[in-house]
Structure formats: C-alpha cells, structure tokens
Motif scaffolding. Structure first.
Motif, PDB file in Angstrom:
ATOM      1  N   ILE A  21      17.406  47.272  11.841  1.00 13.58           N
ATOM      2  CA  ILE A  21      16.885  48.100  10.743  1.00 13.58           C
ATOM      3  C   ILE A  21      17.660  49.420  10.659  1.00 13.58           C
ATOM      4  O   ILE A  21      17.971  49.899   9.561  1.00 13.58           O
ATOM      5  N   SER A  22      17.994  50.001  11.788  1.00 13.08           N
ATOM      6  CA  SER A  22      18.769  51.242  11.802  1.00 13.08           C
ATOM      7  C   SER A  22      20.151  51.039  11.183  1.00 13.08           C
ATOM      8  O   SER A  22      20.619  51.858  10.386  1.00 13.08           O
ATOM      9  N   THR A  23      20.795  49.934  11.535  1.00 13.14           N
ATOM     10  CA  THR A  23      22.125  49.642  10.994  1.00 13.14           C
ATOM     11  C   THR A  23      22.069  49.440   9.486  1.00 13.14           C
ATOM     12  O   THR A  23      22.916  49.949   8.747  1.00 13.14           O
ATOM     13  N   VAL A  24      21.075  48.710   9.024  1.00 10.47           N
ATOM     14  CA  VAL A  24      20.906  48.493   7.585  1.00 10.47           C
ATOM     15  C   VAL A  24      20.632  49.820   6.884  1.00 10.47           C
ATOM     16  O   VAL A  24      21.214  50.109   5.835  1.00 10.47           O
ATOM     17  N   SER A  25      19.788  50.643   7.478  1.00 13.16           N
ATOM     18  CA  SER A  25      19.474  51.954   6.892  1.00 13.16           C
ATOM     19  C   SER A  25      20.716  52.829   6.785  1.00 13.16           C
ATOM     20  O   SER A  25      20.898  53.544   5.789  1.00 13.16           O
ATOM     21  N   ASP A  26      21.581  52.761   7.790  1.00 18.55           N
ATOM     22  CA  ASP A  26      22.827  53.534   7.785  1.00 18.55           C
ATOM     23  C   ASP A  26      23.700  53.120   6.610  1.00 18.55           C
ATOM     24  O   ASP A  26      24.140  53.954   5.818  1.00 18.55           O
ATOM     25  N   ARG A  27      23.938  51.834   6.460  1.00 23.34           N
ATOM     26  CA  ARG A  27      24.849  51.384   5.398  1.00 23.34           C
ATOM     27  C   ARG A  27      24.267  51.575   4.001  1.00 23.34           C
ATOM     28  O   ARG A  27      25.014  51.612   3.024  1.00 23.34           O
ATOM     29  N   LEU A  28      22.958  51.697   3.903  1.00 25.37           N
ATOM     30  CA  LEU A  28      22.328  51.966   2.605  1.00 25.37           C
ATOM     31  C   LEU A  28      22.238  53.465   2.317  1.00 25.37           C
ATOM     32  O   LEU A  28      21.736  53.874   1.270  1.00 25.37           O
TER      33      LEU A  28
END
Length: 147
Positions: A21-28
């Motif tokens: 979830i953190s990685t997805v949040s970063d790229r978004l």
C-alpha cells in the motif's frame, strides 16, 4: 494442530500488506513529491522507472504494465492486511515480487532488488503462504462461521 504462528503471521501479513500500500501510495503521489523517503512521488516518475525494467516495450505498453502491477499490488496489499484469501494473496505477492526481482536484476543489476528488499518480500510471501492458519484474519473468521 497447534498454531505457533499467531503473532508472526499477523506481523508478516501487515508488513507485506502495508509495504504494498505504501508503494502504491508513493507512485500515485499520495505521500508527497519525490525526494527524501519518497521514491517516485507521481505516476510519471514511476512509469519512467518501469520503462527501465521493460526496455523492450514502447511507452503505451509500459503504462499498461505499470497499471497492472499497481492494481495487483493494491489488491494484494488490501487482502493481506485484511487477511482475506491470504494464501492466494501471499502466492500472488511471491510471484509478482519474483518477476520484479528478475527484471530488476536483468536490467539494473543485483543491487537494485537488494535495495528495494524484493528478495525478502518474495521469500516472506512464500513463507506466509505456507502457514496453516491465519489468526486475526477474515479467513479465520469465515472458517469459524462455516463450522
């Protein structure tokens, strides 16, 4: 069978799920702009990075692959945190991160997947998939409701 994995499986599920979830949040771009602890900071930076892992694809294909990877990571993250379809989510996590590790090693060298702890995530996911019971999970709740 005595389940001695109650707390470790919960912590592993949460660590893996929150990591996705953190990685997805970063790229978004939800965590702020690139720099410091923010790797990409927006979708375009993420797609530029993804293109380095798939130099054989044109930009529209890289966008599609990046979108598919992001959707998969978001779904896997939510499933692991909730403990729903945990074994399948863990296997999907293992497969996805193994693909990442191979692409990163091939196109960026061995240091890239080590920096992103991709091998650890892959191995932890495989380990999680072998745990017999997922306490404090929706899987366990639904299993007890079925009895």
């Amino acid at each position: 069978m005595k389940n001695s994995f109650k707390t470790p499986q919960l912590l592993l599920r949460l660590a893996l799920g929150i990591g996705f979830i953190s990685t997805v949040s970063d790229r978004l771009g939800l965590l702020g702009p690139m720099g410091g602890n923010i790797e990409w900071g927006n979708w375009n930076n993420f797609i530029n990075y993804t293109a380095t892992l798939m130099p054989f694809l044109d930009r529209p294909a890289v966008e599609i692959m990046g979108s598919l990877a992001t959707a998969a990571e978001a779904i896997i993250g939510v499933l692991l945190i909730a403990g729903l379809k945990t074994r399948q989510a863990a296997m999907a996590s293992c497969l996805l991160t193994l693909i990442f590790a191979l692409a990163m090693t091939t196109f960026l060298g061995i240091k890239a997947p080590l920096n992103f702890a991709v091998f650890s995530t892959c191995s932890g996911s495989l380990l999680l998939a072998t745990i017999p019971v997922y306490n404090w999970s929706l899987d366990n709740l639904f299993a007890h409701d079925a009895e």
